[in-house]
Design a protein around this motif. Structure first.
Motif, PDB file in Angstrom:
ATOM      1  N   PRO A  58     -66.014  49.670 -18.087  1.00  0.00           N
ATOM      2  CA  PRO A  58     -66.822  49.433 -16.881  1.00  0.00           C
ATOM      3  C   PRO A  58     -66.518  50.410 -15.757  1.00  0.00           C
ATOM      4  O   PRO A  58     -65.594  51.219 -15.826  1.00  0.00           O
ATOM      5  N   VAL A  59     -67.315  50.301 -14.723  1.00  0.00           N
ATOM      6  CA  VAL A  59     -67.065  51.000 -13.465  1.00  0.00           C
ATOM      7  C   VAL A  59     -66.051  50.194 -12.662  1.00  0.00           C
ATOM      8  O   VAL A  59     -66.142  48.971 -12.571  1.00  0.00           O
ATOM      9  N   GLN A  60     -65.067  50.901 -12.096  1.00  0.00           N
ATOM     10  CA  GLN A  60     -64.142  50.305 -11.141  1.00  0.00           C
ATOM     11  C   GLN A  60     -64.678  50.603  -9.742  1.00  0.00           C
ATOM     12  O   GLN A  60     -64.952  51.760  -9.415  1.00  0.00           O
ATOM     13  N   LEU A  61     -64.824  49.584  -8.921  1.00  0.00           N
ATOM     14  CA  LEU A  61     -65.430  49.730  -7.596  1.00  0.00           C
ATOM     15  C   LEU A  61     -64.447  49.317  -6.508  1.00  0.00           C
ATOM     16  O   LEU A  61     -63.776  48.287  -6.624  1.00  0.00           O
ATOM     17  N   LEU A  62     -64.362  50.135  -5.464  1.00  0.00           N
ATOM     18  CA  LEU A  62     -63.560  49.823  -4.281  1.00  0.00           C
ATOM     19  C   LEU A  62     -64.366  50.177  -3.046  1.00  0.00           C
ATOM     20  O   LEU A  62     -65.080  51.190  -3.032  1.00  0.00           O
ATOM     21  N   VAL A  63     -64.275  49.351  -1.996  1.00  0.00           N
ATOM     22  CA  VAL A  63     -64.962  49.611  -0.739  1.00  0.00           C
ATOM     23  C   VAL A  63     -63.945  49.550   0.393  1.00  0.00           C
ATOM     24  O   VAL A  63     -63.154  48.601   0.466  1.00  0.00           O
ATOM     25  N   TYR A  64     -63.957  50.576   1.236  1.00  0.00           N
ATOM     26  CA  TYR A  64     -63.084  50.558   2.411  1.00  0.00           C
ATOM     27  C   TYR A  64     -63.858  51.022   3.632  1.00  0.00           C
ATOM     28  O   TYR A  64     -64.860  51.723   3.535  1.00  0.00           O
ATOM     29  N   GLU A  65     -63.395  50.587   4.803  1.00  0.00           N
ATOM     30  CA  GLU A  65     -63.977  50.973   6.073  1.00  0.00           C
ATOM     31  C   GLU A  65     -63.087  51.993   6.753  1.00  0.00           C
ATOM     32  O   GLU A  65     -61.867  51.992   6.577  1.00  0.00           O
ATOM     33  N   TRP A  66     -63.696  52.864   7.563  1.00  0.00           N
ATOM     34  CA  TRP A  66     -62.901  53.857   8.284  1.00  0.00           C
ATOM     35  C   TRP A  66     -63.537  54.126   9.642  1.00  0.00           C
ATOM     36  O   TRP A  66     -64.725  53.966   9.845  1.00  0.00           O
ATOM     37  N   SER A  67     -62.694  54.520  10.566  1.00  0.00           N
ATOM     38  CA  SER A  67     -63.160  54.973  11.890  1.00  0.00           C
ATOM     39  C   SER A  67     -62.096  55.901  12.461  1.00  0.00           C
ATOM     40  O   SER A  67     -62.049  57.071  12.092  1.00  0.00           O
ATOM     41  N   PRO A 119     -57.983  57.208  13.277  1.00  0.00           N
ATOM     42  CA  PRO A 119     -56.889  57.549  12.355  1.00  0.00           C
ATOM     43  C   PRO A 119     -56.105  56.357  11.832  1.00  0.00           C
ATOM     44  O   PRO A 119     -55.579  56.404  10.724  1.00  0.00           O
ATOM     45  N   GLU A 120     -56.008  55.281  12.595  1.00  0.00           N
ATOM     46  CA  GLU A 120     -55.187  54.147  12.190  1.00  0.00           C
ATOM     47  C   GLU A 120     -55.994  53.001  11.603  1.00  0.00           C
ATOM     48  O   GLU A 120     -55.443  51.922  11.354  1.00  0.00           O
ATOM     49  N   ASP A 121     -57.266  53.204  11.354  1.00  0.00           N
ATOM     50  CA  ASP A 121     -58.155  52.077  11.086  1.00  0.00           C
ATOM     51  C   ASP A 121     -58.648  51.882   9.659  1.00  0.00           C
ATOM     52  O   ASP A 121     -59.371  50.907   9.412  1.00  0.00           O
ATOM     53  N   PRO A 122     -58.359  52.737   8.691  1.00  0.00           N
ATOM     54  CA  PRO A 122     -58.907  52.462   7.352  1.00  0.00           C
ATOM     55  C   PRO A 122     -58.447  51.096   6.850  1.00  0.00           C
ATOM     56  O   PRO A 122     -57.286  50.709   7.035  1.00  0.00           O
ATOM     57  N   ALA A 123     -59.351  50.367   6.229  1.00  0.00           N
ATOM     58  CA  ALA A 123     -59.024  49.038   5.706  1.00  0.00           C
ATOM     59  C   ALA A 123     -59.859  48.766   4.470  1.00  0.00           C
ATOM     60  O   ALA A 123     -61.080  48.975   4.475  1.00  0.00           O
ATOM     61  N   VAL A 124     -59.217  48.317   3.405  1.00  0.00           N
ATOM     62  CA  VAL A 124     -59.927  47.950   2.172  1.00  0.00           C
ATOM     63  C   VAL A 124     -60.585  46.599   2.373  1.00  0.00           C
ATOM     64  O   VAL A 124     -59.930  45.629   2.773  1.00  0.00           O
ATOM     65  N   ILE A 125     -61.873  46.524   2.109  1.00  0.00           N
ATOM     66  CA  ILE A 125     -62.570  45.240   2.185  1.00  0.00           C
ATOM     67  C   ILE A 125     -62.947  44.718   0.801  1.00  0.00           C
ATOM     68  O   ILE A 125     -63.253  43.540   0.658  1.00  0.00           O
ATOM     69  N   LEU A 126     -62.894  45.589  -0.211  1.00  0.00           N
ATOM     70  CA  LEU A 126     -63.078  45.172  -1.601  1.00  0.00           C
ATOM     71  C   LEU A 126     -62.080  45.956  -2.439  1.00  0.00           C
ATOM     72  O   LEU A 126     -62.229  47.166  -2.592  1.00  0.00           O
ATOM     73  N   PRO A 127     -61.028  45.318  -2.953  1.00  0.00           N
ATOM     74  CA  PRO A 127     -60.050  46.055  -3.761  1.00  0.00           C
ATOM     75  C   PRO A 127     -60.657  46.488  -5.088  1.00  0.00           C
ATOM     76  O   PRO A 127     -61.748  46.047  -5.476  1.00  0.00           O
ATOM     77  N   TRP A 128     -59.949  47.359  -5.796  1.00  0.00           N
ATOM     78  CA  TRP A 128     -60.452  47.832  -7.082  1.00  0.00           C
ATOM     79  C   TRP A 128     -60.858  46.657  -7.967  1.00  0.00           C
ATOM     80  O   TRP A 128     -60.069  45.748  -8.215  1.00  0.00           O
ATOM     81  N   THR A 129     -62.095  46.691  -8.421  1.00  0.00           N
ATOM     82  CA  THR A 129     -62.670  45.604  -9.219  1.00  0.00           C
ATOM     83  C   THR A 129     -63.451  46.199 -10.380  1.00  0.00           C
ATOM     84  O   THR A 129     -64.336  47.028 -10.177  1.00  0.00           O
ATOM     85  N   ALA A 130     -63.107  45.789 -11.584  1.00  0.00           N
ATOM     86  CA  ALA A 130     -63.840  46.240 -12.772  1.00  0.00           C
ATOM     87  C   ALA A 130     -65.113  45.415 -12.911  1.00  0.00           C
ATOM     88  O   ALA A 130     -65.062  44.186 -13.033  1.00  0.00           O
ATOM     89  N   ILE A 131     -66.268  46.072 -12.905  1.00  0.00           N
ATOM     90  CA  ILE A 131     -67.555  45.379 -12.986  1.00  0.00           C
ATOM     91  C   ILE A 131     -67.867  45.138 -14.462  1.00  0.00           C
ATOM     92  O   ILE A 131     -68.622  45.878 -15.102  1.00  0.00           O
ATOM     93  N   VAL A 132     -67.277  44.081 -15.011  1.00  0.00           N
ATOM     94  CA  VAL A 132     -67.368  43.823 -16.446  1.00  0.00           C
ATOM     95  C   VAL A 132     -68.464  42.832 -16.809  1.00  0.00           C
ATOM     96  O   VAL A 132     -68.775  42.669 -17.995  1.00  0.00           O
ATOM     97  N   SER A 133     -69.045  42.150 -15.829  1.00  0.00           N
ATOM     98  CA  SER A 133     -70.037  41.133 -16.139  1.00  0.00           C
ATOM     99  C   SER A 133     -70.886  40.847 -14.909  1.00  0.00           C
ATOM    100  O   SER A 133     -70.513  41.204 -13.777  1.00  0.00           O
ATOM    101  N   ALA A 134     -72.010  40.164 -15.130  1.00  0.00           N
ATOM    102  CA  ALA A 134     -72.870  39.778 -14.019  1.00  0.00           C
ATOM    103  C   ALA A 134     -72.166  38.858 -13.026  1.00  0.00           C
ATOM    104  O   ALA A 134     -72.318  39.023 -11.809  1.00  0.00           O
ATOM    105  N   PRO A 135     -71.370  37.873 -13.482  1.00  0.00           N
ATOM    106  CA  PRO A 135     -70.659  37.041 -12.498  1.00  0.00           C
ATOM    107  C   PRO A 135     -69.691  37.831 -11.622  1.00  0.00           C
ATOM    108  O   PRO A 135     -69.549  37.531 -10.433  1.00  0.00           O
ATOM    109  N   VAL A 136     -69.031  38.839 -12.188  1.00  0.00           N
ATOM    110  CA  VAL A 136     -68.146  39.670 -11.381  1.00  0.00           C
ATOM    111  C   VAL A 136     -68.950  40.430 -10.335  1.00  0.00           C
ATOM    112  O   VAL A 136     -68.576  40.485  -9.151  1.00  0.00           O
TER     113      VAL A 136
END
Length: 250
Positions: free
Chosen positions: A69-78, A80-97
């Motif tokens: 599968p695809v591994q997906l991660l989402v983070y926000e940035w603005s 220098p001190e502000d990056p923050a992960v809002i979705l950790p690495w997640t393997a998209i293995v199924s529709a429920p995921v």
């Protein structure tokens, strides 16, 4: 328990079993939440990403190869001190995921962040996250933004650091939400797209997608994800074991 906390607990329960899956592509999405992005635009961006992931062709592309599968991660940035992960690495293995990921994004609320735009540092942040997925067949970083860098290291100075790594960086450039200004809007977004083209994107197949304001973010993100996911890198997949001569003689 709040709605966001409840969805977060459900998300962890659904995706927890997917962590050890093989990976055909690691896709890290960096979202601009700097001072130029107001509360309405933040919501349009977050809900737009959720809608793009939920669109038919993107869902099909994400789910077409659950064994790798695809591994997906989402983070926000603005700033220098502000990056923050809002979705950790997640393997998209199924529709429920995938549904859990979409729900998590829709439930995400804006946090406090500084108004600056540290784009070069945000690029380094994305590369650091992708380093955790080095076994994936392809590593892709997406940088969304509605303005040029004005803090920290310049993107043009970070780009040469990334070019030897094999990581692809694509961009989604967001124009001003002012549909009435016509040619001025087109000129503004063309200039910003050229900036991202010259200083941010990396890789022979990299590209810049554009959104004509945050109202168009969902459509632009869907186009970008479709393009990134449309080609399976089958040449990188492990080949089945060849039969030994002993087995062939049986």
């Amino acid at each position: 328990m709040s709605r966001a906390a409840l969805i977060g607990a459900m998300f962890l329960a659904v995706v927890g079993a997917a962590a050890d899956a093989a990976c055909r592509q690691a896709l890290a999405l960096g979202l601009d939440v700097s001072g130029s992005v107001d509360a309405r635009e933040y919501r349009l961006q977050m809900d737009g990403l959720a809608a793009a992931l939920d669109s038919g062709r993107v869902r099909q592309a994400l789910l077409q190869m659950p064994s790798a599968p695809v591994q997906l991660l989402v983070y926000e940035w603005s700033g220098p001190e502000d990056p923050a992960v809002i979705l950790p690495w997640t393997a998209i293995v199924s529709a429920p995921v995938l549904d859990a990921v979409i729900g998590q994004l829709r439930a995400t609320e804006r946090r406090q962040a500084s108004p600056g735009t540290a784009l070069g540092l945000a690029m380094r942040e994305g590369v650091a996250h992708l380093a955790q997925q080095s076994e994936c067949w392809k590593l892709t970083l997406d940088m969304s933004g509605d303005g040029k860098s004005n803090l920290g290291v310049r993107p043009v100075d970070v780009k040469p650091e990334i070019e030897p790594t094999g990581i692809t960086i694509n961009a989604l450039v967001i124009g001003a939400d002012a549909p009435g200004i016509g040619d001025l809007q087109q000129a503004e977004i063309s200039g910003l797209a050229a900036y991202f083209q010259n200083t941010v994107i990396v890789g022979s197949d990299s590209f810049v997608e554009t959104a004509l304001g945050f109202e168009d973010y969902a459509n632009a993100m869907a186009r970008k994800l479709e393009r990134e996911l449309e080609t399976l890198i089958l040449g990188r997949a492990p080949l089945p074991d060849r039969p030994t001569q002993e087995a062939a003689d049986r």
